[in-house]
Write a protein that holds these residues in place. Structure first.
Motif, mmCIF file in Angstrom:
data_model
loop_
_atom_site.group_PDB
_atom_site.id
_atom_site.type_symbol
_atom_site.label_atom_id
_atom_site.label_comp_id
_atom_site.label_asym_id
_atom_site.label_seq_id
_atom_site.Cartn_x
_atom_site.Cartn_y
_atom_site.Cartn_z
ATOM 1 N N ILE A 10 0.995 -1.326 -0.018
ATOM 2 C CA ILE A 10 0.131 0.140 -0.340
ATOM 3 C C ILE A 10 0.888 0.772 -0.273
ATOM 4 N N ASN A 11 0.868 2.281 -0.835
ATOM 5 C CA ASN A 11 1.731 3.546 -0.731
ATOM 6 C C ASN A 11 0.633 4.181 -0.010
ATOM 7 N N LEU A 12 1.277 5.173 -0.245
ATOM 8 C CA LEU A 12 0.429 6.876 0.724
ATOM 9 C C LEU A 12 -0.563 7.074 0.005
ATOM 10 N N ALA A 13 -0.353 6.840 -1.591
ATOM 11 C CA ALA A 13 -1.538 7.684 -2.456
ATOM 12 C C ALA A 13 -2.665 6.501 -1.611
ATOM 13 N N ASP A 14 -2.486 5.261 -2.013
ATOM 14 C CA ASP A 14 -3.742 4.391 -2.203
ATOM 15 C C ASP A 14 -4.248 4.230 -0.650
ATOM 16 N N TYR A 15 -3.718 5.197 0.537
ATOM 17 C CA TYR A 15 -4.829 5.338 1.655
ATOM 18 C C TYR A 15 -4.811 6.541 2.223
ATOM 19 N N ARG A 16 -4.669 7.555 1.532
ATOM 20 C CA ARG A 16 -5.234 8.719 1.236
ATOM 21 C C ARG A 16 -7.067 8.668 0.895
ATOM 22 N N LYS A 17 -6.991 8.697 -0.859
ATOM 23 C CA LYS A 17 -7.841 7.496 -1.700
ATOM 24 C C LYS A 17 -8.976 7.090 -0.374
ATOM 25 N N ASP A 89 3.030 0.406 13.647
ATOM 26 C CA ASP A 89 2.448 -0.711 12.774
ATOM 27 C C ASP A 89 1.541 -0.075 11.596
ATOM 28 N N SER A 90 2.015 1.108 10.726
ATOM 29 C CA SER A 90 1.891 1.383 9.856
ATOM 30 C C SER A 90 1.649 0.523 8.862
ATOM 31 N N LEU A 91 0.174 0.615 7.817
ATOM 32 C CA LEU A 91 1.037 -0.777 6.877
ATOM 33 C C LEU A 91 1.170 -0.117 5.352
ATOM 34 N N LEU A 144 -7.056 -2.735 1.746
ATOM 35 C CA LEU A 144 -7.099 -2.235 0.573
ATOM 36 C C LEU A 144 -6.401 -2.813 -0.242
ATOM 37 N N LEU A 145 -7.336 -2.874 -1.702
ATOM 38 C CA LEU A 145 -6.339 -3.885 -2.376
ATOM 39 C C LEU A 145 -6.488 -3.036 -3.742
ATOM 40 N N PRO A 146 -4.813 -2.610 -4.297
ATOM 41 C CA PRO A 146 -4.896 -1.982 -5.527
ATOM 42 C C PRO A 146 -5.054 -2.113 -7.159
ATOM 43 N N LYS A 147 -5.768 -1.449 -7.938
ATOM 44 C CA LYS A 147 -6.534 -2.548 -8.549
ATOM 45 C C LYS A 147 -4.688 -2.680 -9.946
#
Length: 179
Positions: A10-17, A89-91, A144-147
């Motif tokens: 997971i990147n920061l953009a994924d988490y922010r969205k 513990d951030s993913l 979260l599962l990024p496409k």
């Protein structure tokens, strides 16, 4: 459905969205009111500018108050994102492995020795966004599962499986709503 197994981070953009999507889910009505007030204030200002009436400062005061409220709400969300990034513990940036089959979704975080399996009927909801699938285990817990880690045909198979298994608990803008 054949088994889909993906390894990703997971990147920061994924988490922010995901964070902003959650914000808009929780604050749907107040944000809808905010956007309506802003649109009305804009149209009111344009009308007053072109001589359709005299501008009432109360309209702009109310619009300004809503604007301040929205900015504080978005700032709080950004603060929560930054706090989460700094947690031990951030993913974000951690290797994750998700396996999806006909009956279950499995999540594994090898570095943290975390492994769990959840049957489709035990999920609270799943939302498909432009770039992500959000698997809500509960109201607070989401995977979260990024496409970007799925092939196009895997996305379609997963979408159809979720539609069948979760029915009303699956929401996607890529599936037309029944009328």
């Amino acid at each position: 459905m054949s088994t889909i197994r993906v390894q990703y981070q997971i990147n920061l953009a994924d988490y922010r969205k995901a964070s902003y999507y959650g914000l808009f889910l929780r604050e749907r009505k107040p944000l809808l009111i905010f956007f309506c007030v802003m649109a009305f204030a804009l149209l009111y200002a344009v009308g007053a500018r072109f001589g359709l009436g005299e501008a009432n400062p109360l309209v702009f005061l109310i619009a300004g108050a809503y604007l301040v409220w929205a900015l504080l709400l978005f700032a709080e969300t950004e603060k929560k994102i930054r706090v989460y990034m700094r947690k031990e513990d951030s993913l974000i940036g951690v290797d994750l492995c998700m396996t999806l089959d006909d009956r279950t979704m499995q999540m594994e975080i090898p570095n943290r020795k975390i492994h769990f399996t959840r049957a489709w009927n035990k999920l609270s909801a799943v939302f498909e966004l432009n770039d992500l699938f959000l698997f809500y285990l509960s109201a607070q817990d989401v995977c979260l599962l990024p496409k970007r880690v799925l092939q196009v045909n895997e996305q379609e198979v997963l979408r159809q499986t979720l539609k069948i298994k979760l029915e009303e608990r699956f929401s996607s803008r890529f599936i037309p709503k029944k009328r």
